[in-house]
Design a protein around this motif. Structure first.
Motif, PDB file in Angstrom:
ATOM      1  N   UNK A 316       0.841  -1.210   0.000  1.00 39.61           N
ATOM      2  CA  UNK A 316       0.000   0.000   0.000  1.00 39.61           C
ATOM      3  C   UNK A 316       0.868   1.249   0.000  1.00 39.61           C
ATOM      4  N   UNK A 317       1.954   1.239   0.740  1.00 46.36           N
ATOM      5  CA  UNK A 317       2.992   2.257   0.578  1.00 46.36           C
ATOM      6  C   UNK A 317       3.928   1.718  -0.512  1.00 46.36           C
ATOM      7  N   UNK A 318       3.911   2.369  -1.656  1.00 43.53           N
ATOM      8  CA  UNK A 318       4.654   1.891  -2.820  1.00 43.53           C
ATOM      9  C   UNK A 318       6.073   2.437  -2.782  1.00 43.53           C
ATOM     10  N   UNK A 319       7.043   1.555  -2.921  1.00 42.69           N
ATOM     11  CA  UNK A 319       8.441   1.957  -2.826  1.00 42.69           C
ATOM     12  C   UNK A 319       8.858   2.834  -4.002  1.00 42.69           C
ATOM     13  N   UNK A 320       9.623   3.883  -3.701  1.00 41.25           N
ATOM     14  CA  UNK A 320      10.212   4.740  -4.730  1.00 41.25           C
ATOM     15  C   UNK A 320      11.501   4.080  -5.218  1.00 41.25           C
ATOM     16  N   UNK A 321      11.672   4.014  -6.541  1.00 43.17           N
ATOM     17  CA  UNK A 321      12.810   3.300  -7.132  1.00 43.17           C
ATOM     18  C   UNK A 321      13.888   4.216  -7.691  1.00 43.17           C
ATOM     19  N   UNK A 322      13.666   5.521  -7.696  1.00 42.72           N
ATOM     20  CA  UNK A 322      14.677   6.482  -8.146  1.00 42.72           C
ATOM     21  C   UNK A 322      14.794   7.564  -7.086  1.00 42.72           C
ATOM     22  N   UNK A 323      15.879   8.352  -7.069  1.00 42.39           N
ATOM     23  CA  UNK A 323      16.017   9.404  -6.044  1.00 42.39           C
ATOM     24  C   UNK A 323      14.933  10.470  -6.170  1.00 42.39           C
ATOM     25  N   UNK A 324      14.024  10.523  -5.207  1.00 48.78           N
ATOM     26  CA  UNK A 324      12.982  11.542  -5.112  1.00 48.78           C
ATOM     27  C   UNK A 324      12.894  11.982  -3.664  1.00 48.78           C
ATOM     28  N   UNK A 325      11.951  12.873  -3.359  1.00 48.62           N
ATOM     29  CA  UNK A 325      11.834  13.391  -1.991  1.00 48.62           C
ATOM     30  C   UNK A 325      10.978  12.472  -1.118  1.00 48.62           C
ATOM     31  N   UNK A 326      11.452  11.248  -0.958  1.00 53.40           N
ATOM     32  CA  UNK A 326      10.759  10.274  -0.130  1.00 53.40           C
ATOM     33  C   UNK A 326      11.316   8.893  -0.381  1.00 53.40           C
ATOM     34  N   UNK A 327      10.794   7.926   0.365  1.00 55.17           N
ATOM     35  CA  UNK A 327      11.187   6.534   0.170  1.00 55.17           C
ATOM     36  C   UNK A 327      10.002   5.676  -0.270  1.00 55.17           C
ATOM     37  N   UNK A 328       8.789   6.170  -0.023  1.00 54.09           N
ATOM     38  CA  UNK A 328       7.586   5.462  -0.464  1.00 54.09           C
ATOM     39  C   UNK A 328       6.436   6.453  -0.508  1.00 54.09           C
ATOM     40  N   UNK A 329       5.415   6.135  -1.317  1.00 55.71           N
ATOM     41  CA  UNK A 329       4.218   6.967  -1.435  1.00 55.71           C
ATOM     42  C   UNK A 329       3.009   6.045  -1.351  1.00 55.71           C
ATOM     43  N   UNK A 330       2.003   6.471  -0.591  1.00 60.94           N
ATOM     44  CA  UNK A 330       0.825   5.617  -0.435  1.00 60.94           C
ATOM     45  C   UNK A 330       0.009   5.593  -1.713  1.00 60.94           C
ATOM     46  N   UNK A 331      -0.540   4.428  -2.008  1.00 67.27           N
ATOM     47  CA  UNK A 331      -1.360   4.212  -3.186  1.00 67.27           C
ATOM     48  C   UNK A 331      -2.551   5.169  -3.245  1.00 67.27           C
ATOM     49  N   UNK A 332      -2.989   5.660  -2.103  1.00 69.09           N
ATOM     50  CA  UNK A 332      -4.156   6.548  -2.022  1.00 69.09           C
ATOM     51  C   UNK A 332      -3.737   8.006  -1.836  1.00 69.09           C
ATOM     52  N   UNK A 333      -2.613   8.382  -2.458  1.00 67.92           N
ATOM     53  CA  UNK A 333      -2.058   9.722  -2.247  1.00 67.92           C
ATOM     54  C   UNK A 333      -1.418  10.252  -3.533  1.00 67.92           C
ATOM     55  N   UNK A 334      -2.234  10.813  -4.440  1.00 65.07           N
ATOM     56  CA  UNK A 334      -1.671  11.415  -5.646  1.00 65.07           C
ATOM     57  C   UNK A 334      -0.971  12.737  -5.337  1.00 65.07           C
ATOM     58  N   UNK A 335      -1.418  13.415  -4.293  1.00 63.60           N
ATOM     59  CA  UNK A 335      -0.754  14.649  -3.867  1.00 63.60           C
ATOM     60  C   UNK A 335       0.707  14.358  -3.510  1.00 63.60           C
ATOM     61  N   UNK A 336       0.912  13.314  -2.721  1.00 62.11           N
ATOM     62  CA  UNK A 336       2.264  12.934  -2.340  1.00 62.11           C
ATOM     63  C   UNK A 336       3.074  12.448  -3.527  1.00 62.11           C
ATOM     64  N   UNK A 337       2.405  11.794  -4.470  1.00 65.52           N
ATOM     65  CA  UNK A 337       3.090  11.307  -5.657  1.00 65.52           C
ATOM     66  C   UNK A 337       3.740  12.461  -6.422  1.00 65.52           C
ATOM     67  N   UNK A 338       2.963  13.524  -6.673  1.00 63.36           N
ATOM     68  CA  UNK A 338       3.538  14.669  -7.376  1.00 63.36           C
ATOM     69  C   UNK A 338       4.578  15.388  -6.515  1.00 63.36           C
ATOM     70  N   UNK A 339       4.304  15.514  -5.217  1.00 68.51           N
ATOM     71  CA  UNK A 339       5.217  16.236  -4.332  1.00 68.51           C
ATOM     72  C   UNK A 339       6.631  15.653  -4.377  1.00 68.51           C
TER      73      UNK A 339
END
Length: 378
Positions: A316-339
């Motif tokens: 449900x918390x999807x792992x980030x696979x490239x350097x971004x501002x986080x280590x995972x983003x929740x599947x129910x969070x498009x705001x966090x995805x763009x952030x």
């Protein structure tokens, strides 16, 4: 013993079809059943030596099912040269006077490596992997091919090393495709999203990333269906998987919402393998469209069904696979995805572009701004 070279060439000599439209396979649809004559003719000894101290057969390929002839004038030579390289027998083959063609390493993943020679790629899976890995790789590759997805499959079988080492594994021979690169046109993106929608009728891909997108006729082709599943999402961790079964959530919703959720999940995972750019923005736009269709039907019910202690676990918390501002983003969070894609290091406020995107759960793996502006009413 393997088939003679002449009989193998006769059995595996391809016909000369007219050229297909750009992006379409040149080998025709996958036959419903394997060709028994072709299968029999495809088994061969990988290397036999008679002029060295060590004499005899060093390895053997046993074909299990072949559906299409391999391209080229000498299919047996192609099979043998790929497997001589795979078994690290090149030195012994050259001492025997064999003129070897150059085999390339095309890729290597959690479960397999892929070698290429001429127009053929061979996926090789060691018997050190569990039986389900071998079965899924074969079954899913054929299922994808049957629906016009992925590379065309020629056939599969088992290779076993008899001298010079110890190796046994599954080999899948398939059409070799071209690298995709990251310079995508609007046509490329449209074709990719079309492939994703087609795939969603079968299941979750579970490993969409740029290395798993190649090109045929200049257009994107999705590959590597080893983890594909009708109802389960799977996250490969070394030689095992973290899984979650969505059947109880999706099946009552019917065909269309189920397909849309599969597409949403695979695209969400894909988005976290990308840096901000043309491909990411097109994927985000499609995710936003899918959210509107799924929010009431599937996303809010999913949120309600998640146990508080597990709602932020993988997958449900999807792992980030490239350097971004986080280590995972929740599947129910498009705001966090763009952030995580656009925020600078140490961001102190939420970028304006994020404000209009939906968020049902606040991702725990995101380096949110210090002003606490990560959650808004949707």
């Amino acid at each position: 013993m393997g088939a003679s070279c002449s009989s193998l060439q006769r059995a595996m000599q391809p016909s000369s079809p007219s050229l297909p439209p750009a992006g379409e396979p040149s080998f025709g649809p996958l036959p419903e059943q394997p060709d028994s004559e072709l299968t029999s003719a495809s088994s061969c000894d990988v290397l036999t030596t008679a002029n060295q101290v060590v004499k005899g057969t060093w390895g053997r390929f046993t074909a299990e099912a072949f559906y299409r002839p391999l391209p080229g004038a000498s299919a047996e030579r192609l099979i043998r040269h790929i497997l001589i390289h795979a078994l690290d027998l090149s030195k012994w083959a050259q001492k025997e006077g064999e003129q070897l063609e150059e085999v390339e390493l095309l890729g290597e993943g959690s479960y397999a490596r892929v070698l290429g020679l001429q127009g053929v790629a061979a996926k090789i899976i060691s018997d050190r992997e569990r039986p389900w890995v071998h079965a899924a790789a074969v079954k899913n590759s054929l299922e994808a091919d049957r629906h016009g997805l992925g590379p065309c499959i020629f056939g599969h079988g088992t290779v076993e090393q008899l001298k010079g080492g110890h190796f046994k594994g599954t080999v899948i021979f398939m059409e070799r495709l071209a690298p995709s690169g990251e310079d995508w046109s609007a046509t490329d993106m449209s074709k990719f999203l079309e492939n994703m929608q087609c795939l969603s009728r079968l299941g979750f891909h579970n490993d969409v990333k740029l290395p798993n997108i190649l090109r045929r006729g200049g257009l994107p082709v999705l590959i590597d269906f080893d983890l594909m599943s009708q109802w389960c999402v799977k996250v490969a961790i070394t030689s095992s998987c973290i899984e979650h079964d969505f059947q109880s959530l999706l099946e009552p919703l019917g065909e269309v919402p189920t397909q849309q959720f599969r597409e949403y999940y695979d695209l969400f995972v894909f988005s976290l393998t990308l840096h901000d750019g043309r491909i990411y923005r097109a994927v985000l736009a499609r995710l936003t469209e899918l959210w509107k269709e799924l929010e009431e039907l599937a996303l809010k019910p999913l949120q309600a069904s998640l146990d508080e202690e597990k709602q932020f676990d993988i997958p449900f918390e999807v792992l980030i696979r490239v350097p971004l501002q986080g280590v995972s983003v929740h599947l129910l969070d498009l705001k966090g995805n763009l952030f995580v894609h656009i925020a600078g290091v140490g961001a102190t406020s939420l970028p304006e572009a994020c404000a209009g995107l939906p968020q049902l759960l606040r991702s725990q793996g995101v380096y949110w701004p210090s002003d606490g502006s990560s959650v808004e009413e949707n």
